[in-house]
Write a protein that holds these residues in place. Structure first.
Motif, PDB file in Angstrom:
ATOM      1  N   ASP A   1       0.816  -1.222   0.000  1.00  0.00           N
ATOM      2  CA  ASP A   1       0.000   0.000   0.000  1.00  0.00           C
ATOM      3  C   ASP A   1       0.845   1.265   0.000  1.00  0.00           C
ATOM      4  O   ASP A   1       0.363   2.333  -0.334  1.00  0.00           O
ATOM      5  CB  ASP A   1      -0.976   0.017   1.168  1.00  0.00           C
ATOM      6  CG  ASP A   1      -0.282  -0.081   2.519  1.00  0.00           C
ATOM      7  OD1 ASP A   1       0.963  -0.180   2.571  1.00  0.00           O
ATOM      8  OD2 ASP A   1      -0.987  -0.044   3.531  1.00  0.00           O
ATOM      9  N   ASN A   2       2.113   1.139   0.353  1.00  0.00           N
ATOM     10  CA  ASN A   2       3.009   2.301   0.359  1.00  0.00           C
ATOM     11  C   ASN A   2       4.394   1.960  -0.173  1.00  0.00           C
ATOM     12  O   ASN A   2       5.343   2.675   0.085  1.00  0.00           O
ATOM     13  CB  ASN A   2       3.164   2.849   1.788  1.00  0.00           C
ATOM     14  CG  ASN A   2       1.975   3.663   2.203  1.00  0.00           C
ATOM     15  OD1 ASN A   2       1.569   4.569   1.491  1.00  0.00           O
ATOM     16  ND2 ASN A   2       1.401   3.338   3.335  1.00  0.00           N
ATOM     17  N   ASP A   3       4.490   0.877  -0.899  1.00  0.00           N
ATOM     18  CA  ASP A   3       5.796   0.362  -1.286  1.00  0.00           C
ATOM     19  C   ASP A   3       6.095   0.621  -2.757  1.00  0.00           C
ATOM     20  O   ASP A   3       6.291  -0.301  -3.539  1.00  0.00           O
ATOM     21  CB  ASP A   3       5.866  -1.134  -0.991  1.00  0.00           C
ATOM     22  CG  ASP A   3       5.677  -1.420   0.484  1.00  0.00           C
ATOM     23  OD1 ASP A   3       6.470  -0.872   1.266  1.00  0.00           O
ATOM     24  OD2 ASP A   3       4.750  -2.153   0.842  1.00  0.00           O
ATOM     25  N   TYR A   4       6.188   1.886  -3.127  1.00  0.00           N
ATOM     26  CA  TYR A   4       6.420   2.253  -4.525  1.00  0.00           C
ATOM     27  C   TYR A   4       7.650   1.552  -5.102  1.00  0.00           C
ATOM     28  O   TYR A   4       7.591   0.964  -6.182  1.00  0.00           O
ATOM     29  CB  TYR A   4       6.571   3.770  -4.680  1.00  0.00           C
ATOM     30  CG  TYR A   4       7.027   4.160  -6.057  1.00  0.00           C
ATOM     31  CD1 TYR A   4       6.114   4.213  -7.100  1.00  0.00           C
ATOM     32  CD2 TYR A   4       8.366   4.421  -6.334  1.00  0.00           C
ATOM     33  CE1 TYR A   4       6.522   4.527  -8.381  1.00  0.00           C
ATOM     34  CE2 TYR A   4       8.789   4.729  -7.612  1.00  0.00           C
ATOM     35  CZ  TYR A   4       7.863   4.788  -8.631  1.00  0.00           C
ATOM     36  OH  TYR A   4       8.269   5.084  -9.905  1.00  0.00           O
ATOM     37  N   GLU A   5       8.755   1.612  -4.382  1.00  0.00           N
ATOM     38  CA  GLU A   5       9.997   1.028  -4.899  1.00  0.00           C
ATOM     39  C   GLU A   5       9.814  -0.451  -5.206  1.00  0.00           C
ATOM     40  O   GLU A   5      10.194  -0.928  -6.273  1.00  0.00           O
ATOM     41  CB  GLU A   5      11.137   1.230  -3.900  1.00  0.00           C
ATOM     42  CG  GLU A   5      12.460   0.708  -4.383  1.00  0.00           C
ATOM     43  CD  GLU A   5      13.595   0.922  -3.393  1.00  0.00           C
ATOM     44  OE1 GLU A   5      14.735   0.637  -3.768  1.00  0.00           O
ATOM     45  OE2 GLU A   5      13.347   1.371  -2.261  1.00  0.00           O
ATOM     46  N   MET A   6       9.212  -1.170  -4.306  1.00  0.00           N
ATOM     47  CA  MET A   6       9.001  -2.603  -4.491  1.00  0.00           C
ATOM     48  C   MET A   6       7.999  -2.855  -5.622  1.00  0.00           C
ATOM     49  O   MET A   6       8.246  -3.682  -6.503  1.00  0.00           O
ATOM     50  CB  MET A   6       8.507  -3.221  -3.180  1.00  0.00           C
ATOM     51  CG  MET A   6       8.290  -4.708  -3.231  1.00  0.00           C
ATOM     52  SD  MET A   6       7.785  -5.391  -1.637  1.00  0.00           S
ATOM     53  CE  MET A   6       6.223  -4.566  -1.350  1.00  0.00           C
ATOM     54  N   LEU A   7       6.901  -2.141  -5.620  1.00  0.00           N
ATOM     55  CA  LEU A   7       5.865  -2.345  -6.633  1.00  0.00           C
ATOM     56  C   LEU A   7       6.341  -1.978  -8.035  1.00  0.00           C
ATOM     57  O   LEU A   7       5.892  -2.558  -9.017  1.00  0.00           O
ATOM     58  CB  LEU A   7       4.613  -1.541  -6.278  1.00  0.00           C
ATOM     59  CG  LEU A   7       3.838  -2.028  -5.054  1.00  0.00           C
ATOM     60  CD1 LEU A   7       2.847  -0.966  -4.596  1.00  0.00           C
ATOM     61  CD2 LEU A   7       3.127  -3.340  -5.344  1.00  0.00           C
ATOM     62  N   SER A   8       7.257  -1.041  -8.122  1.00  0.00           N
ATOM     63  CA  SER A   8       7.706  -0.579  -9.437  1.00  0.00           C
ATOM     64  C   SER A   8       8.764  -1.493 -10.061  1.00  0.00           C
ATOM     65  O   SER A   8       9.082  -1.346 -11.238  1.00  0.00           O
ATOM     66  CB  SER A   8       8.256   0.839  -9.332  1.00  0.00           C
ATOM     67  OG  SER A   8       9.449   0.857  -8.573  1.00  0.00           O
ATOM     68  N   GLN A   9       9.288  -2.447  -9.317  1.00  0.00           N
ATOM     69  CA  GLN A   9      10.390  -3.269  -9.824  1.00  0.00           C
ATOM     70  C   GLN A   9      10.020  -4.703 -10.179  1.00  0.00           C
ATOM     71  O   GLN A   9      10.878  -5.490 -10.559  1.00  0.00           O
ATOM     72  CB  GLN A   9      11.531  -3.275  -8.809  1.00  0.00           C
ATOM     73  CG  GLN A   9      12.163  -1.918  -8.667  1.00  0.00           C
ATOM     74  CD  GLN A   9      13.359  -1.948  -7.759  1.00  0.00           C
ATOM     75  OE1 GLN A   9      14.083  -2.933  -7.682  1.00  0.00           O
ATOM     76  NE2 GLN A   9      13.582  -0.861  -7.049  1.00  0.00           N
ATOM     77  N   PHE A  10       8.750  -5.041 -10.061  1.00  0.00           N
ATOM     78  CA  PHE A  10       8.324  -6.410 -10.350  1.00  0.00           C
ATOM     79  C   PHE A  10       7.132  -6.392 -11.298  1.00  0.00           C
ATOM     80  O   PHE A  10       6.477  -5.363 -11.478  1.00  0.00           O
ATOM     81  CB  PHE A  10       7.992  -7.147  -9.048  1.00  0.00           C
ATOM     82  CG  PHE A  10       9.198  -7.353  -8.180  1.00  0.00           C
ATOM     83  CD1 PHE A  10      10.002  -8.466  -8.342  1.00  0.00           C
ATOM     84  CD2 PHE A  10       9.550  -6.415  -7.220  1.00  0.00           C
ATOM     85  CE1 PHE A  10      11.139  -8.646  -7.558  1.00  0.00           C
ATOM     86  CE2 PHE A  10      10.681  -6.584  -6.434  1.00  0.00           C
ATOM     87  CZ  PHE A  10      11.473  -7.709  -6.609  1.00  0.00           C
ATOM     88  N   ASP A  11       6.854  -7.552 -11.903  1.00  0.00           N
ATOM     89  CA  ASP A  11       5.805  -7.633 -12.920  1.00  0.00           C
ATOM     90  C   ASP A  11       4.409  -7.889 -12.364  1.00  0.00           C
ATOM     91  O   ASP A  11       3.438  -7.323 -12.842  1.00  0.00           O
ATOM     92  CB  ASP A  11       6.145  -8.729 -13.934  1.00  0.00           C
ATOM     93  CG  ASP A  11       7.418  -8.422 -14.695  1.00  0.00           C
ATOM     94  OD1 ASP A  11       7.725  -7.232 -14.897  1.00  0.00           O
ATOM     95  OD2 ASP A  11       8.119  -9.374 -15.080  1.00  0.00           O
ATOM     96  N   ASN A  12       4.300  -8.773 -11.396  1.00  0.00           N
ATOM     97  CA  ASN A  12       2.999  -9.153 -10.845  1.00  0.00           C
ATOM     98  C   ASN A  12       2.746  -8.376  -9.557  1.00  0.00           C
ATOM     99  O   ASN A  12       2.993  -8.868  -8.464  1.00  0.00           O
ATOM    100  CB  ASN A  12       2.950 -10.664 -10.563  1.00  0.00           C
ATOM    101  CG  ASN A  12       3.163 -11.472 -11.814  1.00  0.00           C
ATOM    102  OD1 ASN A  12       2.584 -11.178 -12.843  1.00  0.00           O
ATOM    103  ND2 ASN A  12       4.006 -12.487 -11.740  1.00  0.00           N
TER     104      ASN A  12
END
Length: 102
Positions: free
Chosen positions: A60-71
Motif C-alpha cells: 500500500d506504500n511500497d512504490y519502490e518494491m511495486l515498481s520493480q516487479f511484474d505481478n
C-alpha cells in the motif's frame, strides 16, 4: 508526498548513506540507503532461483518494491505513488487469488 515531508528531507540532505521514506501521513522511516524490500526480494529470488513470473507483490506504500516487479497489486487505500506503480489495484489481499494461474 506532503510539503512537510519535503521539509524534513531537506533537514537530512547532508547526511550521507541514509534515505527517508514516508510510509504513512505521519510516519517517516530513516534507513540505510542500501536497504529496501525490493532488494531483499531480489536477493531471495537469486538464492532460491525463483522466476520473475512466480513473484507476486502486494503493498500500500511500497512504490519502490511495486515498481520493480511484474505481478504487482496495490491496495486501493494505498498511497498515490504505490497505486501508480502497481499493475492492478485490489480491495484486499485475498483478491490476488483471482489473478494467479496455477
Amino acid at each position: 508526498m506532503s510539503s512537510e515531508f519535503e521539509e524534513i528531507k531537506e533537514l537530512f540532505k547532508n547526511i550521507k548513506g541514509i534515505k527517508l521514506v514516508q510510509t504513512a501521513p505521519y510516519i517517516i522511516e530513516i534507513m540505510n540507503e542500501e536497504v529496501s524490500k525490493a532488494k531483499g526480494i531480489r536477493f531471495l529470488q537469486s538464492k532460491l532461483k525463483i522466476k520473475n513470473e512466480d513473484i507476486v507483490i502486494t503493498g500500500d506504500n511500497d512504490y519502490e518494491m511495486l515498481s520493480q516487479f511484474d505481478n504487482t497489486f496495490a491496495i486501493k487505500t494505498g498511497s498515490k505513488l504505490a497505486l501508480s506503480a502497481a499493475n492492478k489495484t485490489i480491495d484486499e489481499v485475498s483478491e490476488i487469488a483471482n489473478y494467479i494461474k496455477y
